[in-house]
Design a protein around this motif. Structure first.
Motif, short mmCIF file in Angstrom:
data_model
loop_
_atom_site.label_atom_id
_atom_site.label_comp_id
_atom_site.label_asym_id
_atom_site.label_seq_id
_atom_site.Cartn_x
_atom_site.Cartn_y
_atom_site.Cartn_z
N MET A 1 0.84 -1.17 0.00
CA MET A 1 0.00 0.00 0.00
C MET A 1 0.90 1.25 0.00
O MET A 1 1.83 1.35 0.77
N THR A 2 0.60 2.17 -0.86
CA THR A 2 1.37 3.41 -0.99
C THR A 2 0.51 4.60 -0.55
O THR A 2 -0.66 4.66 -0.85
N THR A 3 1.17 5.49 0.13
CA THR A 3 0.49 6.70 0.55
C THR A 3 1.08 7.86 -0.24
O THR A 3 2.28 8.01 -0.33
N THR A 4 0.21 8.66 -0.79
CA THR A 4 0.65 9.80 -1.58
C THR A 4 0.29 11.07 -0.82
O THR A 4 -0.83 11.22 -0.35
N LEU A 5 1.25 11.94 -0.74
CA LEU A 5 1.01 13.23 -0.09
C LEU A 5 0.70 14.24 -1.18
O LEU A 5 1.50 14.47 -2.07
N ALA A 6 -0.46 14.81 -1.11
CA ALA A 6 -0.87 15.77 -2.13
C ALA A 6 -1.15 17.11 -1.48
O ALA A 6 -1.73 17.18 -0.40
N LEU A 7 -0.71 18.14 -2.14
CA LEU A 7 -0.99 19.49 -1.67
C LEU A 7 -2.25 20.00 -2.34
O LEU A 7 -2.59 19.59 -3.44
N SER A 8 -2.91 20.92 -1.67
CA SER A 8 -4.13 21.46 -2.26
C SER A 8 -3.78 22.26 -3.52
O SER A 8 -2.64 22.70 -3.70
N ALA A 9 -4.75 22.46 -4.34
CA ALA A 9 -4.54 23.18 -5.60
C ALA A 9 -4.14 24.63 -5.37
O ALA A 9 -3.48 25.24 -6.21
N THR A 10 -4.51 25.19 -4.23
CA THR A 10 -4.21 26.60 -3.96
C THR A 10 -3.00 26.78 -3.04
O THR A 10 -2.74 27.89 -2.59
N PHE A 11 -2.27 25.69 -2.78
CA PHE A 11 -1.15 25.76 -1.84
C PHE A 11 -0.14 26.85 -2.22
O PHE A 11 0.25 27.66 -1.39
N GLY A 12 0.27 26.88 -3.45
CA GLY A 12 1.27 27.84 -3.90
C GLY A 12 0.81 29.28 -3.74
O GLY A 12 1.54 30.13 -3.21
N SER A 13 -0.40 29.56 -4.18
CA SER A 13 -0.90 30.94 -4.06
C SER A 13 -1.14 31.31 -2.60
O SER A 13 -0.89 32.45 -2.20
N ASP A 14 -1.60 30.36 -1.79
CA ASP A 14 -1.79 30.63 -0.36
C ASP A 14 -0.45 30.92 0.32
O ASP A 14 -0.34 31.83 1.15
N LEU A 15 0.56 30.16 -0.06
CA LEU A 15 1.90 30.35 0.51
C LEU A 15 2.45 31.73 0.13
O LEU A 15 2.96 32.46 0.98
N LEU A 16 2.32 32.09 -1.13
CA LEU A 16 2.80 33.40 -1.58
C LEU A 16 2.03 34.54 -0.91
O LEU A 16 2.62 35.56 -0.53
N ARG A 17 0.72 34.36 -0.75
CA ARG A 17 -0.08 35.39 -0.06
C ARG A 17 0.38 35.54 1.38
O ARG A 17 0.51 36.65 1.90
N GLY A 18 0.65 34.43 2.03
CA GLY A 18 1.14 34.47 3.41
C GLY A 18 2.50 35.15 3.53
O GLY A 18 2.73 35.96 4.43
N ILE A 19 3.39 34.84 2.60
CA ILE A 19 4.71 35.48 2.59
C ILE A 19 4.56 36.98 2.37
O ILE A 19 5.19 37.78 3.05
N GLY A 20 3.70 37.36 1.43
CA GLY A 20 3.46 38.78 1.18
C GLY A 20 2.89 39.48 2.39
O GLY A 20 3.29 40.60 2.73
N ALA A 21 1.96 38.83 3.08
CA ALA A 21 1.35 39.42 4.28
C ALA A 21 2.41 39.62 5.37
O ALA A 21 2.45 40.67 6.01
N ILE A 22 3.27 38.64 5.55
CA ILE A 22 4.33 38.76 6.56
C ILE A 22 5.23 39.95 6.23
O ILE A 22 5.55 40.76 7.11
N LEU A 23 5.62 40.06 4.97
CA LEU A 23 6.49 41.17 4.57
C LEU A 23 5.80 42.52 4.76
O LEU A 23 6.40 43.47 5.29
#
Length: 150
Positions: A1-23
């Motif tokens: 049995m294999t487990t696949t780790l998948a990121l949400s479709a909006t992960f990249g944009s959410d991450l960039l928005r968070g980085i922008g907010a921090i800055l």
């Protein structure tokens, strides 16, 4: 049995928005801290930056407590407005600036009431216990102003 780790479709944009907010919040926080320092410096007899550079203990205590009290105000202003980025940045800036103004006037009033000669206290080459009263006033009033923002 294999487990696949998948990121949400909006992960990249959410991450960039968070980085922008921090800055952006970091810039707002830095601006408010600088304004807060100069407000404390302007309202305090003597030039704090020079007195701190000279290593005068009371100037260091008063300046450090003033900056810490400004940080309380800035942190609470940002924390209470973080759900909407644009609105949060604007309200953080407005509440933070108002908090700085209230803080400076409140501490000056308290110093006047207690009759502490802040100028000679912060210019003293030796530790003056009155600097702890001024520091406590900064910290206490900073907390009061910060909580009033919430």
């Amino acid at each position: 049995m294999t487990t696949t780790l998948a990121l949400s479709a909006t992960f990249g944009s959410d991450l960039l928005r968070g980085i922008g907010a921090i800055l952006l919040y970091g810039v707002v926080g830095l601006v408010l801290m600088v304004v807060g320092f100069y407000a404390i410096d302007l309202a305090t007899p003597g030039q704090l930056s020079k007195l701190v550079t000279r290593g005068l203990p009371n100037a260091v205590i008063v300046t450090a407590s003033g900056l810490l009290s400004m940080a309380f105000i800035v942190v609470v202003a940002i924390y209470n407005s973080a759900s909407d980025l644009a609105g949060g940045l604007i309200s953080s800036l407005v509440y933070g600036l108002l908090g700085v103004i209230v803080q400076v006037f409140a501490v000056r009033l308290l110093e006047w009431v207690t009759r502490i000669d802040v100028g000679s206290t912060i210019e003293s080459e030796t530790f003056a216990p009155a600097s702890m009263v001024v520091a406590a006033a900064h910290l206490g009033l900073g907390l009061v102003v910060a909580v009033s923002i919430s």
